[in-house]
Design an enzyme around this catalytic site. Structure first.
Site, PDB file in Angstrom:
ATOM      1  N   SER A   1      79.306 -60.343  11.385  1.00 40.98           N
ATOM      2  CA  SER A   1      78.161 -59.567  11.856  1.00 40.98           C
ATOM      3  C   SER A   1      77.815 -59.955  13.287  1.00 40.98           C
ATOM      4  O   SER A   1      78.104 -61.066  13.730  1.00 40.98           O
ATOM      5  CB  SER A   1      76.951 -59.837  10.951  1.00 40.98           C
ATOM      6  OG  SER A   1      75.764 -59.306  11.501  1.00 40.98           O
TER       7      SER A   1
ATOM      8  N   TYR B   1      71.073 -65.554   6.778  1.00 41.41           N
ATOM      9  CA  TYR B   1      72.151 -64.586   6.980  1.00 41.41           C
ATOM     10  C   TYR B   1      72.910 -64.862   8.276  1.00 41.41           C
ATOM     11  O   TYR B   1      74.140 -64.924   8.292  1.00 41.41           O
ATOM     12  CB  TYR B   1      71.579 -63.167   6.993  1.00 41.41           C
ATOM     13  CG  TYR B   1      72.637 -62.099   7.157  1.00 41.41           C
ATOM     14  CD1 TYR B   1      73.508 -61.800   6.112  1.00 41.41           C
ATOM     15  CD2 TYR B   1      72.760 -61.390   8.348  1.00 41.41           C
ATOM     16  CE1 TYR B   1      74.484 -60.817   6.257  1.00 41.41           C
ATOM     17  CE2 TYR B   1      73.725 -60.408   8.502  1.00 41.41           C
ATOM     18  CZ  TYR B   1      74.588 -60.129   7.453  1.00 41.41           C
ATOM     19  OH  TYR B   1      75.555 -59.168   7.599  1.00 41.41           O
TER      20      TYR B   1
ATOM     21  N   LYS C   1      76.876 -66.081   8.670  1.00 44.52           N
ATOM     22  CA  LYS C   1      77.886 -65.302   9.394  1.00 44.52           C
ATOM     23  C   LYS C   1      78.470 -66.102  10.568  1.00 44.52           C
ATOM     24  O   LYS C   1      79.661 -65.968  10.885  1.00 44.52           O
ATOM     25  CB  LYS C   1      77.290 -63.982   9.879  1.00 44.52           C
ATOM     26  CG  LYS C   1      77.000 -62.998   8.746  1.00 44.52           C
ATOM     27  CD  LYS C   1      78.260 -62.662   7.944  1.00 44.52           C
ATOM     28  CE  LYS C   1      78.041 -61.547   6.953  1.00 44.52           C
ATOM     29  NZ  LYS C   1      79.261 -61.188   6.201  1.00 44.52           N
TER      30      LYS C   1
END
Length: 247
Positions: A139, A152, A156
């Site tokens: 991402s 998150y 990533k």
């Protein structure tokens, strides 16, 4: 000069295959003549996908299973030529509000899962002397910080380092490993957490190209990284983010 892809006689494993980007990846690879093995938890959606595409094989499983269980699930389908580690989960939490439950869940799915599945697949690639390609779906959040993404974004970023370590170790065997790092992706399911128009506008305004990614934008990048067109590309984080991470 245009570039076209054909994956005839190639076997590819796709995780997180029952919905969203993973679902679209499977369909695209199927249309390019690959034998696609679609791994996800939702049997009904996988079977519907396989009914539409005869060269898609459903595999019901969870990327957070033990290594032994994942080896058992994948054994009859090995070896693969390609792997796309697409399964992921996101919880939106700030650095002052992170919960252990959500952190553990994101790291299990977004980091541990790709490490273990790639290990299982790469061992068989090496044993069968397959010069394969692995793409880890990361991402833009792994490249640049965003609010309310402490778990998150860090998961990533960890996945991008996993990519570089795998590429470093497995290059000698002819296995290439890259990440693709998209911005918000527009699929039939909509914007998801970006459905709020003000939030979506704020994010779009951060992108030099002022638009989010279409599913095909991300899929085309993945196809490139799987194909011989990127034969000398490994260990790369490949942004598909409208220029966000260039700033």
């Amino acid at each position: 000069m245009s570039c076209s892809f054909n994956f005839s006689d190639k076997k590819v494993l796709v995780t997180g295959a029952s919905q969203g980007l993973g679902y679209e990846i499977c369909k695209s690879l199927s249309n390019l003549n690959a034998k696609v093995f679609a791994l996800a938890r939702n049997r009904e959606k996988l079977e519907a996908l396989a009914k539409e595409h005869t060269n898609i094989v459903p595999i019901v499983g969870d990327v957070t299973e033990t290594k032994e269980e994942l080896e058992k699930i994948l054994a009859e389908h090995q070896p693969f030529d390609f792997l796309i580690n697409n399964a992921a989960i996101a919880h939106m939490e700030s650095a002052l509000e992170a919960t252990v439950k959500n952190l553990d869940e994101m790291y299990q799915v977004n980091v541990r899962g790709p490490i273990i599945i790639a290990e299982i697949v790469a061992k068989e690639m090496i044993a069968h002397e397959i010069k394969g390609s692995i793409v880890n779906v990361s991402s833009q959040s792994g490249l640049r910080p965003l609010h309310d993404r402490i778990g998150y974004s860090s998961s990533k970023a960890a996945l991008d380092m996993v990519t570089r370590v795998q590429a470093r170790e497995w290059g000698i065997h002819g296995i290439r490993v890259n990440s693709v790092n998209p911005t918000v992706i527009i699929l039939e399911q909509g914007l998801g957490v970006w459905s709020d128009s003000d939030k979506a506008k704020w994010m779009r305004d951060q992108l030099p190209l002022k638009k989010f990614a279409a599913g095909k934008d991300v899929i085309n990048a993945i196809l490139f990284l799987l194909s011989d067109a990127s034969a000398l590309t490994t260990g790369l984080a490949f942004p598909v983010d409208g220029g966000y991470s260039s700033q």
